[in-house]
Design a protein around this motif. Structure first.
Motif, PDB file in Angstrom:
ATOM      1  N   MET A   1      31.457  53.378  -9.341  1.00  0.00           N
ATOM      2  CA  MET A   1      32.721  53.465  -8.604  1.00  0.00           C
ATOM      3  C   MET A   1      32.667  54.503  -7.496  1.00  0.00           C
ATOM      4  N   GLN A   2      31.709  55.409  -7.566  1.00  0.00           N
ATOM      5  CA  GLN A   2      31.602  56.444  -6.545  1.00  0.00           C
ATOM      6  C   GLN A   2      30.930  55.939  -5.276  1.00  0.00           C
ATOM      7  N   ARG A   3      30.173  54.847  -5.382  1.00  0.00           N
ATOM      8  CA  ARG A   3      29.440  54.385  -4.201  1.00  0.00           C
ATOM      9  C   ARG A   3      29.614  52.904  -3.879  1.00  0.00           C
ATOM     10  N   ALA A   4      30.111  52.110  -4.811  1.00  0.00           N
ATOM     11  CA  ALA A   4      30.257  50.676  -4.559  1.00  0.00           C
ATOM     12  C   ALA A   4      31.451  50.395  -3.654  1.00  0.00           C
ATOM     13  N   ARG A   5      31.247  49.503  -2.707  1.00  0.00           N
ATOM     14  CA  ARG A   5      32.348  49.003  -1.870  1.00  0.00           C
ATOM     15  C   ARG A   5      32.641  47.589  -2.362  1.00  0.00           C
ATOM     16  N   ILE A   6      33.797  47.451  -3.003  1.00  0.00           N
ATOM     17  CA  ILE A   6      34.139  46.211  -3.696  1.00  0.00           C
ATOM     18  C   ILE A   6      35.234  45.479  -2.931  1.00  0.00           C
ATOM     19  N   GLY A   7      34.998  44.225  -2.640  1.00  0.00           N
ATOM     20  CA  GLY A   7      35.993  43.406  -1.966  1.00  0.00           C
ATOM     21  C   GLY A   7      36.437  42.255  -2.851  1.00  0.00           C
ATOM     22  N   GLY A   8      37.557  41.639  -2.474  1.00  0.00           N
ATOM     23  CA  GLY A   8      38.026  40.465  -3.192  1.00  0.00           C
ATOM     24  C   GLY A   8      39.209  40.746  -4.094  1.00  0.00           C
ATOM     25  N   THR A   9      39.772  39.670  -4.624  1.00  0.00           N
ATOM     26  CA  THR A   9      40.939  39.771  -5.507  1.00  0.00           C
ATOM     27  C   THR A   9      40.708  38.967  -6.778  1.00  0.00           C
ATOM     28  N   LEU A  10      41.440  39.355  -7.819  1.00  0.00           N
ATOM     29  CA  LEU A  10      41.416  38.650  -9.098  1.00  0.00           C
ATOM     30  C   LEU A  10      42.841  38.425  -9.562  1.00  0.00           C
ATOM     31  N   ALA A  11      43.173  37.180  -9.864  1.00  0.00           N
ATOM     32  CA  ALA A  11      44.452  36.818 -10.484  1.00  0.00           C
ATOM     33  C   ALA A  11      44.156  36.234 -11.861  1.00  0.00           C
ATOM     34  N   VAL A  12      45.085  36.440 -12.790  1.00  0.00           N
ATOM     35  CA  VAL A  12      44.855  35.971 -14.155  1.00  0.00           C
ATOM     36  C   VAL A  12      46.134  35.369 -14.718  1.00  0.00           C
ATOM     37  N   ASN A  13      45.992  34.207 -15.337  1.00  0.00           N
ATOM     38  CA  ASN A  13      47.016  33.661 -16.221  1.00  0.00           C
ATOM     39  C   ASN A  13      46.441  33.716 -17.632  1.00  0.00           C
ATOM     40  N   ALA A  14      47.200  34.225 -18.570  1.00  0.00           N
ATOM     41  CA  ALA A  14      46.704  34.363 -19.937  1.00  0.00           C
ATOM     42  C   ALA A  14      47.778  33.928 -20.919  1.00  0.00           C
ATOM     43  N   GLN A  15      47.308  33.335 -22.021  1.00  0.00           N
ATOM     44  CA  GLN A  15      48.202  32.978 -23.123  1.00  0.00           C
ATOM     45  C   GLN A  15      47.692  33.687 -24.365  1.00  0.00           C
ATOM     46  N   LEU A  16      48.611  34.391 -25.028  1.00  0.00           N
ATOM     47  CA  LEU A  16      48.256  35.182 -26.203  1.00  0.00           C
ATOM     48  C   LEU A  16      49.185  34.829 -27.347  1.00  0.00           C
ATOM     49  N   ALA A  17      48.614  34.607 -28.527  1.00  0.00           N
ATOM     50  CA  ALA A  17      49.399  34.320 -29.724  1.00  0.00           C
ATOM     51  C   ALA A  17      49.189  35.436 -30.733  1.00  0.00           C
ATOM     52  N   LEU A  18      50.293  36.040 -31.184  1.00  0.00           N
ATOM     53  CA  LEU A  18      50.250  37.106 -32.180  1.00  0.00           C
ATOM     54  C   LEU A  18      50.989  36.644 -33.438  1.00  0.00           C
ATOM     55  N   PRO A  19      50.520  37.000 -34.635  1.00  0.00           N
ATOM     56  CA  PRO A  19      49.484  37.994 -34.914  1.00  0.00           C
ATOM     57  C   PRO A  19      48.068  37.433 -34.955  1.00  0.00           C
ATOM     58  N   ALA A  20      47.880  36.129 -34.666  1.00  0.00           N
ATOM     59  CA  ALA A  20      46.546  35.536 -34.781  1.00  0.00           C
ATOM     60  C   ALA A  20      45.547  36.208 -33.850  1.00  0.00           C
ATOM     61  N   GLY A  21      46.038  36.679 -32.676  1.00  0.00           N
ATOM     62  CA  GLY A  21      45.148  37.319 -31.721  1.00  0.00           C
ATOM     63  C   GLY A  21      44.381  36.332 -30.865  1.00  0.00           C
ATOM     64  N   SER A  22      44.679  35.045 -30.980  1.00  0.00           N
ATOM     65  CA  SER A  22      43.997  34.045 -30.150  1.00  0.00           C
ATOM     66  C   SER A  22      44.545  34.097 -28.734  1.00  0.00           C
ATOM     67  N   PHE A  23      43.669  33.854 -27.776  1.00  0.00           N
ATOM     68  CA  PHE A  23      44.127  33.874 -26.390  1.00  0.00           C
ATOM     69  C   PHE A  23      43.287  32.935 -25.548  1.00  0.00           C
ATOM     70  N   ALA A  24      43.836  32.593 -24.387  1.00  0.00           N
ATOM     71  CA  ALA A  24      43.118  31.793 -23.403  1.00  0.00           C
ATOM     72  C   ALA A  24      43.340  32.443 -22.051  1.00  0.00           C
ATOM     73  N   LEU A  25      42.304  32.420 -21.222  1.00  0.00           N
ATOM     74  CA  LEU A  25      42.373  33.031 -19.902  1.00  0.00           C
ATOM     75  C   LEU A  25      42.084  31.999 -18.829  1.00  0.00           C
ATOM     76  N   GLN A  26      42.819  32.088 -17.732  1.00  0.00           N
ATOM     77  CA  GLN A  26      42.523  31.299 -16.543  1.00  0.00           C
ATOM     78  C   GLN A  26      42.425  32.264 -15.363  1.00  0.00           C
ATOM     79  N   PRO A  27      41.241  32.897 -15.187  1.00  0.00           N
ATOM     80  CA  PRO A  27      41.074  33.839 -14.080  1.00  0.00           C
ATOM     81  C   PRO A  27      40.786  33.110 -12.770  1.00  0.00           C
ATOM     82  N   ARG A  28      41.139  33.741 -11.670  1.00  0.00           N
ATOM     83  CA  ARG A  28      40.849  33.186 -10.343  1.00  0.00           C
ATOM     84  C   ARG A  28      40.364  34.320  -9.439  1.00  0.00           C
TER      85      ARG A  28
END
Length: 420
Positions: free
Chosen positions: A184-211
């Motif tokens: 993080m001290q030297r990297a130049r990072i570009g771009g964006t990340l969006a996330v849609n996530a579904q989480l079920a508790l208490p099972a802890g199961s989840f699904a991710l749709q990152p972009r």
């Protein structure tokens, strides 16, 4: 004084018993244990959520702090909007799919508002104060806070959440989730990340749709790897169309020539499988990420290592290109019994150069890569490796005719090579 003290104690006991009865888990209700100072209660979570978000009970919680498995949680109540606010600092959550170590954030703020069985609110995760706003990472990401909105549906047995993170600079994700990375001290990072996530508790199961959009990395120096020499012995100098290169791609990264260093389809599938199993059963790393692990980050099972690996993989794709990445992978990959590199593996196991391997031998070596040590032991004990996996690899080899594939499958099924 004694009478007053007795009255206070009696009242405290009465309140405790009332709370215990009121919050006790009902039949088939999702239970949990909470700690408030010296008092420990087993509660029904849905009942507790309804109470905590009700306008007549929530003000009594305001200003209190609960000790939880995730960290200390301070409670606040906004009467004007009937919103509960929870501040956890520092805060952690175990995600088995991402490694043995929990994910930690310096500060997490969650708000919740309930309307019947429907809930909604916001999430805000902040990086350490020393990163805001002076550091390069935070400065390029605005105020450095990672924000999300969520909605939920509460029933007697579970809570189902839908979480949405809008397009957010990838630098901000790193500043929040892994502020201590040396990169993080030297990297130049570009771009964006969006996330849609579904989480079920208490099972802890989840699904991710990152972009991910326009992800770039500069400043890590991976261009120097273009001339890197392997410590595994002589290089194999195999081309992309060699049998071993094709078999390795079929075994480890079938979308190698089309992804930018990471494979979001494979990552999402691996996360889902591993979270259900509560351990790592399926790897989601590309050949490029595996190469970054071999050459730079090591194999420690935690989120920081995976995030470092991703940075190097993205930059390597931009500085080295596919052909050189594949050559470096083949020349550094582990093949069991302290053997690494395709040339050493071919000469050790089949007494020939890697470029002269028969197609079935190439598939055999590629099939070993998911667990080389185990494959070698099985080969020595049973005279064979995992035949089903070898057939699966043969099925995935690209750029060959149907006749060649049929011949390859027959040869793999009939293969019996001398154990090492």
């Amino acid at each position: 004084m004694l009478a007053t003290l007795a009255l206070v104690v009696t009242a405290a006991v009465a309140v405790f018993l009332i709370l215990k009865l009121a919050l006790a888990p009902g039949r088939d209700e999702w239970p949990a244990r909470i700690q408030a100072g010296p008092v420990s209660l087993e509660v029904g979570v849905p009942t507790a959520i309804r109470l905590a978000t009700s306008s007549w009970f929530a003000p009594w919680l305001a200003g209190r702090t609960l000790a939880t498995d995730h960290g200390p949680v301070r409670i606040d109540w906004k009467a004007d909007s009937e919103t509960l606010a929870l501040d956890c600092a520092p805060c952690s959550v175990a995600v088995p799919a991402l490694g043995r170590e929990p994910i930690r954030v310096d500060s997490l703020r969650a708000t919740a508002r309930r309307d019947g069985g429907s809930l909604s609110g916001t999430l805000e995760a902040s990086p350490p104060a020393q990163l805001m706003p002076a550091s390069t990472a935070a400065a390029t990401a605005g105020d450095g806070i990672l924000r999300a909105r969520w909605t939920g549906r509460l029933s007697q047995s579970d809570l189902r959440l839908d979480i949405q993170v809008p397009d957010t600079p990838i630098t901000r994700w790193y500043a929040v989730l892994a502020p201590g990375l040396p990169e993080m001290q030297r990297a130049r990072i570009g771009g964006t990340l969006a996330v849609n996530a579904q989480l079920a508790l208490p099972a802890g199961s989840f699904a991710l749709q990152p972009r991910i959009s326009d992800f770039t990395v500069e400043g890590l120096g991976t261009e120097a790897m273009a001339n890197a020499r392997t410590s595994c012995g002589a290089p194999s100098r195999l081309g992309n169309d060699s049998w071993l290169a094709r078999a390795v791609i079929a075994a480890e990264d079938q979308r190698f020539f089309t992804h930018p260093g990471y494979d979001m389809v494979e990552l999402a599938a691996a996360l889902e499988v591993n979270q259900k199993a509560a351990k790592t059963e399926r790897g989601g790393s590309t050949l490029t990420q595996q190469l970054a692990k071999m050459l730079v980050t090591g194999a420690e099972q935690n989120t920081d290592r995976k995030l470092r690996e991703l940075l190097y993989a993205v930059e390597m794709e931009q500085t080295l290109g596919k052909a050189r990445i594949l050559q470096l992978y083949l020349d550094n990959a582990p093949w069991g019994a302290q053997i690494c590199g395709a040339e050493a593996a071919a000469r050790t196991y089949f007494k020939r150069a890697a470029r002269n391997l028969e197609p079935a031998q190439a598939v055999w070596l590629a099939a070993m890569l998911n667990n080389p040590a185990l494959a070698v032991r099985k080969w020595q004990q049973d005279g064979n490796i995992n035949v089903d996996r070898a057939k699966w690899v043969a099925e995935g080899v690209r750029g060959i005719t149907k006749a060649q594939r049929d011949t390859l499958l027959r040869n793999v099924a009939a293969a019996h090579f001398a154990p090492p």
